[in-house]
Design a protein around this motif. Sequence first.
Motif, PDB file in Angstrom:
ATOM      1  N   ALA A  75      13.066   4.672  -4.103  1.00 14.28           N
ATOM      2  CA  ALA A  75      13.268   5.490  -2.894  1.00 14.28           C
ATOM      3  C   ALA A  75      14.748   5.702  -2.599  1.00 14.28           C
ATOM      4  N   LYS A 266      10.396   8.800  11.463  1.00 15.84           N
ATOM      5  CA  LYS A 266       9.639   8.992  10.225  1.00 15.84           C
ATOM      6  C   LYS A 266       9.415   7.643   9.543  1.00 15.84           C
ATOM      7  N   TYR A 268       7.899   5.712   6.067  1.00 22.41           N
ATOM      8  CA  TYR A 268       7.443   5.786   4.672  1.00 22.41           C
ATOM      9  C   TYR A 268       6.796   4.465   4.282  1.00 22.41           C
ATOM     10  N   THR A 277      -0.127   3.622   5.790  1.00 24.03           N
ATOM     11  CA  THR A 277      -0.037   5.022   6.225  1.00 24.03           C
ATOM     12  C   THR A 277      -1.182   5.318   7.191  1.00 24.03           C
ATOM     13  N   GLN A 290       3.928   8.486   5.634  1.00 24.89           N
ATOM     14  CA  GLN A 290       3.715   9.100   4.316  1.00 24.89           C
ATOM     15  C   GLN A 290       4.052   8.073   3.232  1.00 24.89           C
ATOM     16  N   SER A 291       3.262   8.045   2.177  1.00 23.44           N
ATOM     17  CA  SER A 291       3.596   7.188   1.037  1.00 23.44           C
ATOM     18  C   SER A 291       4.832   7.720   0.337  1.00 23.44           C
ATOM     19  N   ILE A 292       5.714   6.835  -0.065  1.00 23.93           N
ATOM     20  CA  ILE A 292       6.926   7.240  -0.776  1.00 23.93           C
ATOM     21  C   ILE A 292       6.560   7.916  -2.105  1.00 23.93           C
ATOM     22  N   VAL A 295       6.408  11.792  -2.006  1.00 25.33           N
ATOM     23  CA  VAL A 295       7.642  12.567  -1.815  1.00 25.33           C
ATOM     24  C   VAL A 295       8.038  13.177  -3.162  1.00 25.33           C
TER      25      VAL A 295
END
Length: 296
Positions: A75, A266, A268, A277, A290-292, A295
């Motif tokens: 990430a 936000k 992750y 999530t 949101q799952s990394i 992305v």
Amino acid sequence: MIAFVFPGQGSQTLGMGKEILEKYPEYEKYLDIASESISVDLKGIIFGDDEQLLTLTENTQPSLLTISYIMYLYAIEKLNIVPDVVAGHSLGEWTALAGAGVLSFEDAVKLVRLRGKYMSEACPPGVGGMGAIIGLDIEKINEVLKEFENINVANHNSPEQIVISGDKKEVQKALEVMKEKGAKKVVELNVSGPFHSKLVAPAQEKMADELAKIEFKTPKYKVIQNYSAEVEEDPEKIKENLIKQITGTVRWVESIKKMKEIGVEKVYEVGPGKVLTGLVKRIDKTLQPQSILKVK
């Protein structure tokens, strides 16, 4: 502000992390470092075909920490997403602390392997249990638990989902009462021990001895801990909360609310699966969890 959240036991799957390791094989070195530090072939366990071997608590914890840590590096190094705040669910708190530089990756792997071992040894098989309650608020659950001496709330996962832990027979009885009190659903969980209950207190004592040997550093990000649901900066306080977390409640709802309160916009999920999530969505959708891995 951005927050990273790291999953705990239950998010592990065979082959986890494969999509990142195939694309960026340089991260395989962390699997080698972890395996060497605990003399266990984690690569063989994670990418093998024996799910039961991966599910053993002392294997699950270092495996999940290692893959989640690799995803954390992915990430920040490949996606250029850097957190301001970190938190982890139960075991995931250790990944958060390794990412925040509170302790080294190698120390974290060694300690969670011991944590898993001590937790497994703390309570004889069949004595302890855990149960999930869906659709009954925390106040009503706490009211019911006053009647049961050897159970407590283990995880306050979302306003709708709460997990209790302790003596197996008492958990079974309590789940029946919860159903009578209006719970939409109750489920006895298939777990190897009564995690986050006083029945695993022997593990807490042993981990306190292990942590006394390790120097913790000041975190480079804001850390919100399970036990306090507060931002903690003092290394000794972080250590103390980590020990108390073994028998204490994972205050996930309060932790996510604390993120919102300090300005997180936000979230992750950094690790395999999408359990957190889903939980964060149920606590506060505006945090856009949101799952990394999603992305691009």
